[in-house]
Design a protein around this motif. Structure first.
Motif, PDB file in Angstrom:
ATOM      1  N   GLU A  90       0.817  -1.216   0.000  1.00 23.03           N
ATOM      2  CA  GLU A  90       0.000   0.000   0.000  1.00 23.03           C
ATOM      3  C   GLU A  90       0.852   1.269   0.000  1.00 23.03           C
ATOM      4  N   ARG A  91       2.089   1.178   0.446  1.00 25.99           N
ATOM      5  CA  ARG A  91       2.895   2.388   0.621  1.00 25.99           C
ATOM      6  C   ARG A  91       3.114   3.154  -0.690  1.00 25.99           C
ATOM      7  N   PRO A  92       3.234   2.498  -1.853  1.00 31.05           N
ATOM      8  CA  PRO A  92       3.337   3.271  -3.103  1.00 31.05           C
ATOM      9  C   PRO A  92       2.109   4.130  -3.418  1.00 31.05           C
ATOM     10  N   LEU A  93       1.007   3.960  -2.667  1.00 32.45           N
ATOM     11  CA  LEU A  93      -0.134   4.849  -2.855  1.00 32.45           C
ATOM     12  C   LEU A  93       0.230   6.292  -2.527  1.00 32.45           C
ATOM     13  N   VAL A  94       1.205   6.466  -1.614  1.00 33.65           N
ATOM     14  CA  VAL A  94       1.659   7.807  -1.277  1.00 33.65           C
ATOM     15  C   VAL A  94       3.097   8.053  -1.731  1.00 33.65           C
ATOM     16  N   SER A  95       3.898   6.989  -1.813  1.00 30.93           N
ATOM     17  CA  SER A  95       5.268   7.146  -2.311  1.00 30.93           C
ATOM     18  C   SER A  95       5.230   7.412  -3.813  1.00 30.93           C
ATOM     19  N   TRP A  96       6.101   8.314  -4.252  1.00 28.76           N
ATOM     20  CA  TRP A  96       6.130   8.709  -5.664  1.00 28.76           C
ATOM     21  C   TRP A  96       7.532   8.478  -6.191  1.00 28.76           C
ATOM     22  N   PHE A  97       7.675   7.502  -7.086  1.00 30.78           N
ATOM     23  CA  PHE A  97       9.005   7.121  -7.546  1.00 30.78           C
ATOM     24  C   PHE A  97       8.904   6.530  -8.945  1.00 30.78           C
ATOM     25  N   GLY A  98      10.065   6.288  -9.520  1.00 32.45           N
ATOM     26  CA  GLY A  98      10.083   5.711 -10.866  1.00 32.45           C
ATOM     27  C   GLY A  98       9.464   6.640 -11.883  1.00 32.45           C
ATOM     28  N   ASP A  99       8.603   6.093 -12.755  1.00 29.81           N
ATOM     29  CA  ASP A  99       8.008   6.899 -13.826  1.00 29.81           C
ATOM     30  C   ASP A  99       6.540   7.244 -13.551  1.00 29.81           C
ATOM     31  N   MET A 100       6.163   7.307 -12.267  1.00 32.56           N
ATOM     32  CA  MET A 100       4.787   7.677 -11.923  1.00 32.56           C
ATOM     33  C   MET A 100       4.489   9.089 -12.393  1.00 32.56           C
ATOM     34  N   GLU A 101       3.289   9.309 -12.916  1.00 35.17           N
ATOM     35  CA  GLU A 101       2.860  10.639 -13.328  1.00 35.17           C
ATOM     36  C   GLU A 101       2.381  11.416 -12.102  1.00 35.17           C
ATOM     37  N   LEU A 102       2.860  12.645 -11.949  1.00 34.59           N
ATOM     38  CA  LEU A 102       2.561  13.419 -10.755  1.00 34.59           C
ATOM     39  C   LEU A 102       1.075  13.755 -10.596  1.00 34.59           C
ATOM     40  N   PRO A 103       0.382  14.285 -11.628  1.00 34.98           N
ATOM     41  CA  PRO A 103      -1.022  14.672 -11.413  1.00 34.98           C
ATOM     42  C   PRO A 103      -1.898  13.510 -10.947  1.00 34.98           C
ATOM     43  N   GLY A 104      -1.754  12.345 -11.592  1.00 36.82           N
ATOM     44  CA  GLY A 104      -2.568  11.193 -11.214  1.00 36.82           C
ATOM     45  C   GLY A 104      -2.245  10.700  -9.814  1.00 36.82           C
ATOM     46  N   HIS A 105      -0.967  10.722  -9.467  1.00 34.55           N
ATOM     47  CA  HIS A 105      -0.569  10.259  -8.139  1.00 34.55           C
ATOM     48  C   HIS A 105      -1.083  11.216  -7.065  1.00 34.55           C
ATOM     49  N   LEU A 106      -0.980  12.505  -7.329  1.00 38.89           N
ATOM     50  CA  LEU A 106      -1.474  13.507  -6.373  1.00 38.89           C
ATOM     51  C   LEU A 106      -2.979  13.335  -6.148  1.00 38.89           C
ATOM     52  N   TRP A 107      -3.715  13.160  -7.228  1.00 41.12           N
ATOM     53  CA  TRP A 107      -5.159  12.960  -7.123  1.00 41.12           C
ATOM     54  C   TRP A 107      -5.461  11.706  -6.314  1.00 41.12           C
ATOM     55  N   GLY A 108      -4.657  10.671  -6.500  1.00 45.39           N
ATOM     56  CA  GLY A 108      -4.866   9.432  -5.752  1.00 45.39           C
ATOM     57  C   GLY A 108      -4.714   9.623  -4.256  1.00 45.39           C
ATOM     58  N   VAL A 109      -3.741  10.447  -3.847  1.00 42.89           N
ATOM     59  CA  VAL A 109      -3.553  10.717  -2.417  1.00 42.89           C
ATOM     60  C   VAL A 109      -4.777  11.432  -1.850  1.00 42.89           C
ATOM     61  N   PHE A 110      -5.325  12.381  -2.584  1.00 42.37           N
ATOM     62  CA  PHE A 110      -6.516  13.087  -2.116  1.00 42.37           C
ATOM     63  C   PHE A 110      -7.717  12.143  -1.994  1.00 42.37           C
ATOM     64  N   LEU A 111      -7.741  11.099  -2.813  1.00 37.23           N
ATOM     65  CA  LEU A 111      -8.870  10.161  -2.788  1.00 37.23           C
ATOM     66  C   LEU A 111      -8.774   9.134  -1.671  1.00 37.23           C
ATOM     67  N   LYS A 112      -7.571   8.803  -1.230  1.00 35.09           N
ATOM     68  CA  LYS A 112      -7.381   7.631  -0.378  1.00 35.09           C
ATOM     69  C   LYS A 112      -7.855   7.808   1.049  1.00 35.09           C
TER      70      LYS A 112
END
Length: 282
Positions: A197-219
């Protein structure tokens, strides 16, 4: 639908306060007003609240100056977590300066940008860090050189930690204080966060920032644990590589203890030795 509504409301609220705070920060930085240091602390605290991140702190940032803080790096959220605790500036990769909006935020927090691909620029970056340290700024450095998956601490690089030495020689200081700090994302929705579950907030590799940020707000609610080590006094005799190793061991010990929900190992962190005790005999 409820998580989405909450996320939309939180983003709208954050956008509204940003519209007010951003012009004020631009003016404050331009004219050198004192609020230029305190306003980002306020804004990052509000950003954490909007995203549902709750921060628990063990220890405290050192009051001594010059001060360099050395931390692990797992997410874009690390910036808000750390900056909500104290006025500080970060050392960031040069690409951040080009990011829409986030690049502007970084500049307004007086980040120091480093071109990691050009080693010839390391000395220039270290000199800029030294000057800012001498001016009394707390400088935050992520010596892993990149972000991790949040489940581990990557090896530290020693190059920019050498800015502590440069601050001594350029600023005429007898010593500079360097402090270890760990940031660990530990709970999701009130329950312990698993490795998967930790990659839900961890941002690394080739993750896209906007989608990841939105995911944190949703979780939903995310708990973050921040731990500070004791500041290490550094003088001209301190060996950079030994200092880096000590800091890496301290950050790793604090991070692993936080991730596993336990206190530090018996005996605590590797002792912050006196400067000469850290020196390697040449």
């Amino acid at each position: 639908m409820i998580p989405k509504l909450r996320a939309y409301f939180a983003l709208a609220w954050l956008a509204a306060i940003t519209v007010v705070a951003l012009p004020l920060q631009i003016i404050a930085v331009k004219f050198g007003w004192g609020i230029a240091k305190s306003l980002p602390v306020w804004w990052h605290g509000k950003a954490l609240r909007a995203a549902g991140l709750a921060v628990r702190v063990t220890g405290a940032p050192a009051r001594e100056r010059p001060l360099m803080i050395v931390a692990n790096h797992a997410s874009w959220a690390d910036i808000s977590v750390i900056a909500s605790l104290m006025p500080c500036s970060f050392v960031a990769k040069s690409e951040v300066a080009t990011w829409p909006l986030f690049g502007l935020f970084a500049k307004l927090q007086r980040c120091i940008f480093v071109e990691r691909a050009r080693r010839s620029k390391t000395a220039e970056t270290a000199a800029e860090m030294a000057d800012r340290l001498s001016d009394g700024d707390a400088i935050v450095l992520f010596p892993e050189g990149t972000s991790s998956d949040g489940n581990r601490v990557l090896p530290f690089r020693s190059a920019l930690i050498g800015a502590a030495h440069a601050a001594i020689s350029r600023g005429g200081h007898e010593r500079v204080h360097v402090q270890a700090m760990s940031v660990a994302y530990t709970r999701l929705g009130g329950l312990p966060m698993s490795r998967s579950e930790r990659p839900l907030v961890s941002w690394f590799g080739d993750m896209e920032l906007p989608g990841h940020l939105w995911g944190v707000f949703l979780k939903g609610p995310i708990d973050v644990e921040v731990r500070f080590g004791e500041p290490i006094p550094v003088d001209g005799t301190t060996d950079r590589k030994v200092l880096t190793q000590t800091l890496e061991l301290q950050v790793r010990a604090m991070t692993m203890a936080a991730l596993h929900g336990r206190p530090l190992p018996h005996g605590g962190l590797p002792a912050p030795a006196e400067p000469r005790a850290l020196a390697i005999v040449r």
